[in-house]
Design an enzyme around this catalytic site. Structure first.
Site, PDB file in Angstrom:
ATOM      1  N   SER A  16       0.830  -1.196   0.000  1.00  0.00           N
ATOM      2  CA  SER A  16       0.000   0.000   0.000  1.00  0.00           C
ATOM      3  C   SER A  16       0.872   1.257   0.000  1.00  0.00           C
ATOM      4  O   SER A  16       1.683   1.443  -0.908  1.00  0.00           O
ATOM      5  CB  SER A  16      -0.959  -0.042   1.195  1.00  0.00           C
ATOM      6  OG  SER A  16      -1.957   0.937   1.082  1.00  0.00           O
TER       7      SER A  16
ATOM      8  N   GLU B 177      -9.196  -3.970  -5.290  1.00  0.00           N
ATOM      9  CA  GLU B 177      -8.501  -2.969  -4.482  1.00  0.00           C
ATOM     10  C   GLU B 177      -9.424  -1.856  -3.977  1.00  0.00           C
ATOM     11  O   GLU B 177      -9.190  -1.289  -2.914  1.00  0.00           O
ATOM     12  CB  GLU B 177      -7.364  -2.346  -5.292  1.00  0.00           C
ATOM     13  CG  GLU B 177      -6.204  -3.269  -5.595  1.00  0.00           C
ATOM     14  CD  GLU B 177      -5.274  -3.451  -4.402  1.00  0.00           C
ATOM     15  OE1 GLU B 177      -5.543  -2.865  -3.334  1.00  0.00           O
ATOM     16  OE2 GLU B 177      -4.276  -4.175  -4.540  1.00  0.00           O
TER      17      GLU B 177
ATOM     18  N   HIS C 190      -8.233  -4.865  -0.852  1.00  0.00           N
ATOM     19  CA  HIS C 190      -6.948  -4.273  -0.521  1.00  0.00           C
ATOM     20  C   HIS C 190      -6.461  -4.822   0.818  1.00  0.00           C
ATOM     21  O   HIS C 190      -7.224  -4.935   1.769  1.00  0.00           O
ATOM     22  CB  HIS C 190      -7.102  -2.752  -0.427  1.00  0.00           C
ATOM     23  CG  HIS C 190      -5.846  -2.021  -0.123  1.00  0.00           C
ATOM     24  ND1 HIS C 190      -4.812  -1.893  -1.029  1.00  0.00           N
ATOM     25  CD2 HIS C 190      -5.427  -1.367   0.993  1.00  0.00           C
ATOM     26  CE1 HIS C 190      -3.829  -1.195  -0.494  1.00  0.00           C
ATOM     27  NE2 HIS C 190      -4.177  -0.867   0.739  1.00  0.00           N
TER      28      HIS C 190
END
Length: 547
Positions: free
Chosen positions: A233, A359, A469
């Protein structure tokens, strides 16, 4: 749900390991650096040296300044506990009413555990096989955590999982993790910050930690010429920006990169953060002095943090339009990272980069009040594409239609349509922040260096979120196949090592993805050819609307 339950068990077990008291031993490992002796701990076949300071505490007049290296170490240091985490922006995941309990459980787990934070936080941690001695020259993996550039901590990740797995594979590595400043403390942005040349402090913290690794990792048995930087991330985005700094000159600080859910994004000048800088100035009573930055350095910590906590977070309604993030400062970042990528100003090192299939779902829980196309158009125009014309917005919404069967979580038909626009928003956000930048990064780099890419479609059965995610963190810190690929890559500069399907390199002529799957067949090779036209258009709008 069996797979989800298994993954939740892995996470809970990992958290239990992190929070468990360290096993006591009569003989503890000691490493000498300069004239300093660092006392660590031994448990489960690994030595851990925790909370090692790598910079002067960024407090007092050093607040909002570039990190300063420490002088030579002298004396004894107790390296048996993590240091403070850097100041965290108070934020929680949006949990709207009506979510299935499995999804709520997942959100509660990935939101992490409470951590102690404070400004004196620039420390790092080293985990090594217990049998390794000084000068062993093992490969090194350096973990950079995520958290939207607003929160995150090295304390939340157990490097022992990685090192123990590397021992089992007979490819031992050394694990390093560092803290870096986040939110306003790490990414303050304004004209004043630009003039003082103190932008992107969190990235400078990372850079200094990497210099520490070059200088000292040999004392722990590591090889400074075999350093792989690895993150997820915001940590993965950070790695891509480290690769773009200095016109692509990495100064020998790392020789490979492993990136999970993050690539160079379209970001604008550091003055784009002026309104939030002014907000802090007003809330801390720093409006009268002519030098507001000096005043902010002297502001009481509690007042400054309370002001920071009052700004929108990545979990707020504006979501991906981050308040605190890296920006173009003319020094660390000479230009928009997407432009630098297109110019080929990227460190010429082998790298792995991948995304999760869905995501955007995690970040779309904050816009559940957006239920019509008109409301979606307003949202996108306000926060993501303020310079877009009506015709451009029409084109974007045509490429990302309202048809829920084409939204994210992908390949779930009419399921998971939490609101009429949820799957559509999730598709746009996921491609805008993650998928499109990854593809651009690969398309502009894969002919000049060795690259591999993956797509994780695991946990697809998680209601509403799908392969969300951060779900691939469970794979790598849970000792899954991504762990093995990371270790092989750090050791051989190639993620393949005889087991599992062969992972082909990514090229523009053959953009192949290792696709991780649920079920009896754990992986397959697919092509990175989905939503091509839509992502190209998103990239065009991104370049015209830098954050």
């Amino acid at each position: 749900m069996v797979f989800l339950q298994a993954l939740l068990f892995i996470i809970c077990a990992a958290i239990a390991i992190i929070l468990a008291p360290t096993t006591k031993h009569t003989t503890r490992p000691i490493v000498t650096i300069d004239k300093g002796k660092f006392l660590g701990t031994t448990a489960g076949g690994v030595n851990k040296f925790l909370g090692i300071p790598f910079a002067k505490p960024p407090v007092g007049d050093l607040r909002f300044r570039l990190p300063k290296a420490l002088g030579p170490y002298v004396g004894k240091y107790n390296a048996t506990a993590f240091g403070l985490s850097c100041p965290q922006q108070a934020a929680t995941f949006a949990v709207p009413d009506g979510l299935p309990h499995e999804t709520v459980d997942y959100l509660s787990i990935i939101s992490g555990t409470p951590i102690l934070d404070g400004e004196d936080c620039l420390t790092l941690n080293v985990v090594a096989p217990s049998h390794v001695k000084r000068g062993s020259k093992l490969p090194v993996v350096v973990w950079i955590y995520g958290g939207g550039f607003e929160f995150g901590s090295s304390t939340l990740y157990d490097g022992g999982v990685i090192v123990n797995r590397s021992i089992a594979l007979r490819e031992p590595v050394i694990y390093v993790s560092m803290n870096y400043r986040v939110s306003a403390f790490g990414f303050l942005a304004s004209q004043e910050v630009k003039d003082a040349k103190v932008g992107n402090l969190g990235l400078w913290d990372q850079r200094l930690a990497l210099r520490w690794v070059q200088k000292y990792i040999h004392a722990f048995g590591g090889d400074p010429s075999k350093v792989t930087i690895w993150g997820e991330s915001a940590g993965s985005i950070s790695i891509s920006l480290q690769m773009l700094a200095n016109g692509g000159n990495n100064e020998g600080l790392f020789h490979a990169a492993f990136m999970q859910s993050g690539a160079p994004m379209s970001i604008g000048d550091i003055t784009h953060g002026q309104q939030y800088y002014d907000f802090l100035v007003e809330r801390t009573g720093c409006t009268s002095p002519s030098d507001t930055l000096t005043c902010l350095r002297a502001a009481p910590y509690e007042e400054l943090k309370a002001a920071m906590d009052s700004t929108p977070s990545v979990n707020s309604y504006q979501s991906a339009a981050l308040v605190w993030q890296p920006r173009v400062d003319g020094i660390f970042l000479a230009d928009n990272p997407l432009e630098l990528t297109r110019q080929g100003k990227v460190a010429k090192i082998p790298f792995v980069i991948g995304d999760c299939d869905d995501e955007g779902t995690l970040f779309s829980l904050s816009q559940t009040n957006v239920t019509t196309e008109a409301e979606l158009r307003t949202y996108l125009s306000e926060f993501l594409f303020p310079n877009a014309t009506d015709a451009q917005m029409d084109r974007l919404l045509t490429l990302y239609p309202q048809d829920v069967t084409r939204g994210s979580p992908y390949d779930t038909g009419t399921q998971n349509a939490f609101t009429p626009e949820f799957k559509r928003i999730a598709s746009i956000l996921g491609d805008f922040v993650f998928q499109a930048p990854r593809r651009i990064f690969l398309n502009n780099s894969s002919e000049k260096q060795n690259t591999w890419s993956y797509l994780s479609k695991r946990l697809k059965s998680l209601p509403i979120l799908g392969s969300a995610h951060a779900s691939d963190i469970l794979n790598i810190y849970g000792g899954g196949d991504l762990t093995d690929y990371l270790i092989h890559f750090a050791t051989n500069l190639d993620p393949n090592c005889g087991s599992g399907p062969h992972w082909p390199q990514y090229t523009t002529s053959s953009p192949q993805l290792l696709t991780l799957l649920d079920g009896a067949v754990p992986a397959d090779i697919t092509l990175d050819t989905y939503r091509v036209e839509a992502m190209k258009y998103l990239t065009k709008l991104s370049l015209a609307n830098p954050q």
